[in-house]
Write an enzyme that holds these catalytic residues in place. Structure first.
Site, PDB file in Angstrom:
ATOM      1  N   ASP A 280      -6.433  -6.757   4.321  1.00 48.22           N
ATOM      2  CA  ASP A 280      -7.560  -6.114   3.628  1.00 48.22           C
ATOM      3  C   ASP A 280      -8.482  -7.187   3.075  1.00 48.22           C
ATOM      4  O   ASP A 280      -9.702  -7.149   3.274  1.00 48.22           O
ATOM      5  CB  ASP A 280      -7.016  -5.231   2.494  1.00 48.22           C
ATOM      6  CG  ASP A 280      -8.131  -4.580   1.689  1.00 48.22           C
ATOM      7  OD1 ASP A 280      -9.065  -4.047   2.315  1.00 48.22           O
ATOM      8  OD2 ASP A 280      -8.073  -4.628   0.447  1.00 48.22           O
TER       9      ASP A 280
ATOM     10  N   TYR B  95       0.825  -1.211   0.000  1.00 48.59           N
ATOM     11  CA  TYR B  95       0.000   0.000   0.000  1.00 48.59           C
ATOM     12  C   TYR B  95       0.858   1.260   0.000  1.00 48.59           C
ATOM     13  O   TYR B  95       0.445   2.297  -0.499  1.00 48.59           O
ATOM     14  CB  TYR B  95      -0.898   0.044   1.244  1.00 48.59           C
ATOM     15  CG  TYR B  95      -2.229  -0.655   1.112  1.00 48.59           C
ATOM     16  CD1 TYR B  95      -2.297  -2.022   0.854  1.00 48.59           C
ATOM     17  CD2 TYR B  95      -3.413   0.049   1.266  1.00 48.59           C
ATOM     18  CE1 TYR B  95      -3.510  -2.659   0.758  1.00 48.59           C
ATOM     19  CE2 TYR B  95      -4.638  -0.589   1.176  1.00 48.59           C
ATOM     20  CZ  TYR B  95      -4.685  -1.944   0.918  1.00 48.59           C
ATOM     21  OH  TYR B  95      -5.892  -2.562   0.828  1.00 48.59           O
TER      22      TYR B  95
ATOM     23  N   ASP C 263      -3.132 -18.349   1.140  1.00 50.92           N
ATOM     24  CA  ASP C 263      -4.137 -19.045   0.315  1.00 50.92           C
ATOM     25  C   ASP C 263      -4.879 -20.093   1.137  1.00 50.92           C
ATOM     26  O   ASP C 263      -6.104 -20.226   1.067  1.00 50.92           O
ATOM     27  CB  ASP C 263      -3.506 -19.629  -0.971  1.00 50.92           C
ATOM     28  CG  ASP C 263      -2.195 -20.369  -0.728  1.00 50.92           C
ATOM     29  OD1 ASP C 263      -1.692 -20.353   0.417  1.00 50.92           O
ATOM     30  OD2 ASP C 263      -1.678 -20.974  -1.682  1.00 50.92           O
TER      31      ASP C 263
ATOM     32  N   LYS D 244       2.912 -15.382   3.002  1.00 53.99           N
ATOM     33  CA  LYS D 244       3.125 -16.132   1.760  1.00 53.99           C
ATOM     34  C   LYS D 244       4.620 -16.423   1.685  1.00 53.99           C
ATOM     35  O   LYS D 244       5.317 -16.037   0.737  1.00 53.99           O
ATOM     36  CB  LYS D 244       2.620 -15.304   0.556  1.00 53.99           C
ATOM     37  CG  LYS D 244       2.605 -16.035  -0.752  1.00 53.99           C
ATOM     38  CD  LYS D 244       1.517 -17.099  -0.869  1.00 53.99           C
ATOM     39  CE  LYS D 244       1.631 -17.871  -2.160  1.00 53.99           C
ATOM     40  NZ  LYS D 244       0.715 -19.041  -2.226  1.00 53.99           N
TER      41      LYS D 244
ATOM     42  N   ASP E 108     -12.347  -8.801   4.798  1.00 57.09           N
ATOM     43  CA  ASP E 108     -13.645  -8.797   4.106  1.00 57.09           C
ATOM     44  C   ASP E 108     -14.245 -10.202   4.113  1.00 57.09           C
ATOM     45  O   ASP E 108     -15.440 -10.378   4.350  1.00 57.09           O
ATOM     46  CB  ASP E 108     -13.491  -8.323   2.644  1.00 57.09           C
ATOM     47  CG  ASP E 108     -13.696  -6.809   2.498  1.00 57.09           C
ATOM     48  OD1 ASP E 108     -13.445  -6.088   3.484  1.00 57.09           O
ATOM     49  OD2 ASP E 108     -14.098  -6.367   1.411  1.00 57.09           O
TER      50      ASP E 108
HETATM   51  C1  IPM Z   1     -10.377  -0.945   3.969  1.00 58.38           C
HETATM   52  C2  IPM Z   1     -10.608  -0.378   2.602  1.00 58.38           C
HETATM   53  C3  IPM Z   1      -9.421   0.515   2.252  1.00 58.38           C
HETATM   54  C4  IPM Z   1      -8.177  -0.343   2.276  1.00 58.38           C
HETATM   55  C5  IPM Z   1      -9.563   1.245   0.918  1.00 58.38           C
HETATM   56  C6  IPM Z   1     -10.811   2.119   0.896  1.00 58.38           C
HETATM   57  C7  IPM Z   1      -8.352   2.046   0.588  1.00 58.38           C
HETATM   58  O1  IPM Z   1     -10.799  -1.407   1.681  1.00 58.38           O
HETATM   59  O2  IPM Z   1     -10.298  -0.166   4.932  1.00 58.38           O
HETATM   60  O3  IPM Z   1     -10.302  -2.170   4.086  1.00 58.38           O
HETATM   61  O4  IPM Z   1      -7.880  -1.039   1.294  1.00 58.38           O
HETATM   62  O5  IPM Z   1      -7.475  -0.323   3.293  1.00 58.38           O
HETATM   63 MG    MG Z   2     -10.916  -3.358   2.549  1.00 61.92          MG
END
Ligand code: IPM
Ligand code: MG
Length: 356
Positions: free
Chosen positions: A247, A142, A223, A191, A251
């Site tokens: 990240d 990032y 993975d 990884k 999710d």
């Molecule tokens: C998160 C989001 C952010 C990230 C984006 C909006 C830059 O997906 O907070 O997980 O990737 O960190």
């Molecule tokens: Mg995110």
């Protein structure tokens, strides 16, 4: 106590969900005798529209001089065509970095009332889902160099991923300390069969594991981790990983608990000042329609009470109010199920206030 909070409503559903969280904060202040004052700050798409950049210095300053920061969400299709360094998301990354918030904590916990909303089979859900993703937040790919250039008649893009030992060590410590207050298990995800950054990550984690003999430590390849989160999430307590893996996995972790709309997060660095936000995005498709789930943001505010202000009782009261409202069968669209009552964003806020 008196606390000043910088409030970034942001884009899309951001303003609607933050509004409900502030109502809850005000109710907490009144009930427990605190004074919360709010300083509005612009960041993301709104800041690009108003000031020409995603995080203007004056807006950052408001965050740096407040006791903590509450954020809704940033981004949207309107700004999708912008170059990488001019996008709303860039404001969020710059804010995390400027505030030194290297530790992002994302709880993946199943609310029993929402078990039916989990996409996993009931027998997997029945084993329980209660883990935390500790994500390194201001390093890795990032924040490496990003560049696109012409090479041999075509475009070539490069994103650099790097980690220094101290960056790995400080996030590792957070994971071990967090596990010490929980079920005493750390799974470090990397990884290491491919990446140098991961091999260094593993080396530092192993060194730290020696210092925390009471914690059960293991490594897992990313993975495989993606599979294990879907197959048997009950095996995880604290998961620690680098920025991009975190990240993605956070999710996935949120989805198995029923709705990404329910999950808050805290981002902390050296001091008590943090950034608190739901982990979901700005959901432009339902923005302005009073349909969004404000609970992720309300629980983020509860995390702020607990981690930045040491207000444990207040935080627990907010969580209990959320739980009671779920017991009553109230649901926003994202987590709607048969036999429940569909409510709007503000109605969900009303119900939580009443329960509080
Ligand atoms: C998160 C989001 C952010 C990230 C984006 C909006 C830059 O997906 O907070 O997980 O990737 O960190
Ligand atoms: Mg995110």
């Amino acid at each position: 106590m008196e606390k000043q909070i910088a409030v970034i409503r942001g884009d899309g559903i951001g303003p609607e969900i933050v509004e409900q969280a502030l109502r809850v904060m005000d109710a907490v202040a009144e009930k427990y005798g605190h004074t919360f004052s709010y300083v509005e700050a612009d960041m993301g798409g709104v800041a690009i529209d108003r000031w020409g950049e995603a995080l203007p210095a004056a807006e950052l300053e408001k965050c740096m001089t407040s006791d903590s920061v509450l954020l809704g969400a940033v981004g949207g299709p309107k700004w999708d065509g912008m170059p990488g360094d001019k996008r709303p998301e860039k404001g969020l990354l710059a804010l995390r970095s400027a505030m030194g918030l290297y530790s992002n904590n994302r709880p993946a916990r199943l609310w029993p009332q929402l078990a039916a909303a989990s996409p996993l089979k009931p027998e997997i859900v029945a084993k329980g889902i209660d883990f935390i993703v500790v994500r390194e937040l201001i390093g890795g790919v990032y924040f490496g160099e990003h560049r696109t250039e012409e090479a041999d008649g075509e475009l070539k893009a490069t994103d650099v991923m790097s980690y220094a030992e101290h960056e790995i060590e400080r996030i590792g410590r957070i994971a071990f300390e967090t596990a010490g207050k929980r079920r005493k298990k750390v799974t470090s995800i990397d990884k290491a069969n491919v990446l140098d950054t991961s091999r260094l990550w593993r080396k530092v984690m192993h060194r730290l594991a020696q210092e925390y003999p009471e914690i059960q430590y293991s490594d897992m390849l990313v993975d495989n981790a993606a599979m294990q989160i879907a197959k048997d999430p009950s095996q995880f307590d604290v998961v620690v990983t680098e920025n991009m893996f975190g990240d993605i996995l956070s999710d996935e972790a949120s989805m198995i608990t029923g709705s990404i709309g329910m999950i808050p997060s805290s981002s902390l660095g050296e001091g008590s000042r943090g950034l608190y936000e739901p982990i979901h995005g700005s959901a432009p498709d339902i923005a302005g329609q009073n349909k969004a789930n404000p609970i992720g943001t309300i629980l983020a505010a509860a995390m702020m009470l607990k981690y930045s202000f040491d207000m444990d009782e207040e935080a627990e009261a907010v969580e209990a109010a959320v739980s009671r409202v779920l017991d009553q069968g109230l649901r926003t669209g994202d987590m709607m199920a048969e036999g429940c009552t569909l409510v709007s964003c503000s109605e969900m806020g009303d119900a939580i206030l009443k329960a509080l």
